[in-house]
Structures are given as C-alpha cells and as structure tokens.
Design a protein around this motif. Structure first.
Motif, short mmCIF file in Angstrom:
data_model
loop_
_atom_site.label_atom_id
_atom_site.label_comp_id
_atom_site.label_asym_id
_atom_site.label_seq_id
_atom_site.Cartn_x
_atom_site.Cartn_y
_atom_site.Cartn_z
N LEU A 136 2.80 1.05 -2.06
CA LEU A 136 1.47 0.65 -2.49
C LEU A 136 1.14 1.22 -3.87
N ASP A 170 -5.19 1.00 5.67
CA ASP A 170 -6.23 0.05 5.24
C ASP A 170 -6.66 -0.79 6.45
N SER A 175 -5.02 -4.78 1.37
CA SER A 175 -3.99 -4.32 0.41
C SER A 175 -2.58 -4.72 0.84
#
Length: 467
Positions: A136, A170, A175
């Motif tokens: 990420l 999340d 995301s």
C-alpha cells in the motif's frame, strides 16, 4: 591490474564476513558490488547476488554470543544459557528468524531488492500485515498483490486471514479496490469460480456475485433435470440482488457512498433481473417436470436459459411450448417470456409450427393458432403468417391436414398464396373468383399464367373460360 570485474571478489568477501558473523563488515563489502534494481516493481526477486545473501541469512541460526570470560563457564551455566535462548525463541512469532538476522535481511531487501522480494520475504515469515502495508505504501501495481500476496494466501489456505487483515487496515476496503478487482479477474481467467464467489461475497460486490451464481446455475448442465437440482443458485442470485437494492436505497437517503470498485446497476435493471430469475425458476420447474414425466422430445446440443442472448431466450420460449403435454400447457410461460423480453413473437411461433410439422402434430398447429389469437396481442395476419412459414414443408403434410390448415387462415389473399405455394391451383382459382370483380380478374389471370407455366391445361382452360 588485470582489469577483471572486482564485483565477484567483493561478493565472496561479503559472504565470508556474513559466515563469520561480522554483519557490519559484510554490509560494507556488499555495498561495493550490489546495486538497487532500476524498476522496483518488476515481477522478480531482484539480482541473483541479493537472493544468495537473503537465502544464506534465512538459513542461518545465529550463534550464541559468548564473551571471552564465559569460555570457562561451568556446564550448569552453559545449560542455563541454552535454556534462556530456547525460551526467547519460543517467544518469537512463529516462522520469524532471529531478530538481528531478520533485520539484516530487511536491510538488504530494502537497499537492493524489488518490492516483490520484500513482500515475498514478509509472507514467508508470516508477516502478512507488513506485506500488505508495504504494498500500500509503495502504491505497487496489482500484479505484485496477485503474485506476492494473493496466490500464496489461497494456496496455503490463508484466504480468510488475508480478508480479515484487508478489512482491519481499511474497513471500507476502498484502498484495496484495484487489487481486489485484479484478483477477481485473475480467478476468472483461471476458472477458480468458487474462490471468486467467496471473494466477491467478502467484497460485498453483490451484482458480480449474482453473475457468478448465474454461471454456477448454467455451467455444464445438459438437461433441465440437472438445472432442477441447481435451483438454489437462482435463490442466491435473488438474495444478492435484493441486498444490493437495499444498500442502494439506504445510501441514496444519506451522503453518496463511494462504492468505487463494486459493480453498479440501476434499480430498474436490478428489478428486471429479479423478474428474469423468477421467470427462469418457472421455466426450470416446468421443463424439469416435462423431462421427468417423459413428454420432453427436444434434444439440443446447448441448453437454453433466460440468461443468454435474445436468440437463446427465443429457444427457451420454443422449448417450453413444445415440451408440454400439448401447446396450451406451456403457452402461458412462453408468452410471458416473449412479452418480458420483447422478442419477435411471430418468428418464435413459426419456429414452433415448423417443429410441429416435423413431429407430424398437425392438430397442435391449429391449437397454437388458437392460443396466439386468444393472447390478445396478435396482429391481424399473425396466424396466417405462421401457417405460410411452415408450408415450406408442405410435401410432408398429408393433403387433408394441409387443407384444414389453409382453411383456418383469415385472409383470402393469404389462402390463395398458400394454395399457390402448394401447387393447388384449382383451389387457388376457386378462392380467387369469390373476390371483388377487378381483384378477381387479376388473381385469375395470375393463376392461369401459373397453370400455363406448370402445364396444367385443365386449370388453364377453367381460368380462360371464366375470364
């Protein structure tokens, strides 16, 4: 002096330092021969030299560091040292290598490795959370997620753990949207539909989950008896679509929800799909019953359902009409199929009529015409057109049945056309002379011409006399 590349020598020296446990010196030597990759997102684990270093560090058990004074330690002290060491090992995360060597691996990977190498290292040592956060933070492409995290997770039975972590990091999954869609596409390419369905349910992507259920329902079925046993999938499709409708209506009441990666569909379309499922359930029950009772006669290579294109839906309507005890039994369901999907009704009826000619069920054709006329939406000439369309097979129809069919036609013009098609010129003449004088003259002249062309002198003479 000889101008040879010193990289190999530095690497060998660095490895020697590692084996001697001199980590600082090893870093210095490796710094002279290892280079970071040009593209961190390439789909490999970096240079062979870096991989050798990591491999060695992972395979090494760090020796116990004993100070000079401890050489003369008693056996009991040595046992105590070993005991504390094994205790500290138990306290470590399962699969993690000893801390300093673990950190050393990360130093080399972050300095000289690719993102895939770093992610794979974390995954090997049960640090899935770290692997996900690295992915990420670096905004790595979805191929790295598939290769480094997703495939290892489902292959080792840790898909649920992965899903839990994605949700923990999340809760809205936004995301992860790009990565999850890529994973779905990968599973579809591989035909791993059960894992795909599980993932779609986790993603709360109800429209795509419903589409996967359609595939489970239709795929591989050879008969409606088989489809009868798969009706639970139809119920699941409805459940997914209803949940989606609820979510849409909930979100429209408040601030728009950012369902960016989940498939969207208008409420009208969803309702239409729910109606299709209901109708497919009726079709399935009806045809399942027909096949079980032995009235079914049609056998085709592919099994038509209402989830296909318009041609397939027309095949469903034909199948329903032809497989009941008689035309009337299945006409109601077939008529709803034609209406709901706005299909070309006359084309379907003509197809059915031709099939009935092949099956020599001439009385059923008359029943079909009766049903069409009573449906309330048939155009004036629909019945006539159905008969005209199946007269191409007239050579196979017995004379009496052929006459009965033509007599059932509404329009005299169509009757004349039908008689001409079947070479019944005398009958065509008899209907022609009953028309209004001017039109009758035109029709009789046409029949006389046809009689002359075909060498029918009797009909030619009758026409000439009347004219």
């Amino acid at each position: 002096k000889s101008g040879l590349d010193p990289g190999g020598a530095w690497h060998a020296w660095g490895m020697a330092c590692l084996k001697a446990g001199n980590l600082g010196s090893a870093r210095e030597k490796f710094n002279r021969c290892l280079k970071p990759p040009m593209d961190l997102n390439q789909l490999n684990h970096g240079s062979r030299l870096v991989q050798d270093v990591i491999q060695y560090l992972e395979s090494t058990v760090k020796p116990i560091l004993i100070a000079d004074d401890d050489y003369f330690a008693t056996l009991r002290e040595l046992e105590a040292t070993l005991r504390t060491r094994s205790l500290s090992l138990e306290m470590m995360c399962e699969g993690k290598i000893q801390h300093s060597y673990y950190q050393e691996c990360l130093f080399y990977l972050h300095s000289y490795g690719t993102n895939l190498a770093i992610i794979s290292f974390y995954m090997r040592h049960d640090c899935m959370r770290e692997a996900l956060l690295h992915l990420l933070n670096k905004e790595s492409p979805s191929e790295l997620f598939i290769e480094g995290i997703f495939i290892p997770s489902y292959e080792s039975g840790k898909l649920h753990m992965l899903e839990n972590l994605l949700e923990t990091i999340d809760p809205g999954l936004e995301s992860w949207g790009v990565y999850l869609i890529a994973a779905c596409k990968y599973l579809q390419r591989k035909n791993y539909y059960h894992i795909l369905y599980e993932l779609q349910q986790f993603m709360k992507d109800h429209v795509r989950a419903a589409m996967t259920c359609i595939r489970f329902f239709t795929h591989g079925a050879k008969s409606y008896t088989e489809l009868g046993g798969k009706q639970t999938w139809l119920l699941k499709i409805k459940d997914h679509l209803k949940v989606y409708l609820q979510e849409v209506s909930r979100s429209s009441g408040r601030k728009k929800m950012a369902f960016t990666f989940r498939k969207k569909m208008s409420a009208t379309d969803v309702s239409r799909h729910i109606n299709t499922v209901d109708l497919q359930m009726e079709v399935t029950k009806f045809l399942h019953r027909c096949e079980s009772s032995g009235t079914s006669q049609m056998t085709g290579s592919s099994l038509p359902t209402l989830f296909g294109n318009n041609n397939m839906k027309m095949d469903v309507a034909c199948k329903v009409m032809l497989e009941g005890k008689n035309i009337e039994e299945g006409f109601g369901i077939a008529f709803r199929v034609l209406q709901d999907f706005q299909l070309e009704a006359t084309e379907v009826y003509s197809k059915v009529a031709k099939q009935l000619v092949k099956q020599q069920k001439y009385s059923e054709i008359r029943q079909l015409l009766k049903c069409v006329n009573e449906s309330g939406v048939a155009a004036k000439n629909d019945g006539d057109n159905i008969i005209l369309n199946c007269l191409n097979e007239f050579k196979n129809i017995p004379a009496e049945d052929l006459d009965n069919l033509i007599q059932d036609m509404d329009s005299d013009e169509n009757k004349i056309q039908a008689y001409v098609m079947c070479n019944k010129l005398r009958s065509a003449y008899l209907v022609s002379v009953r028309q209004e004088k001017t039109r009758a003259v035109q029709l009789v002249q046409h029949v006389r011409q046809l009689a002359e062309n075909s060498g029918d002198d009797v009909v030619k003479a009758i026409c000439a006399q009347w004219l």
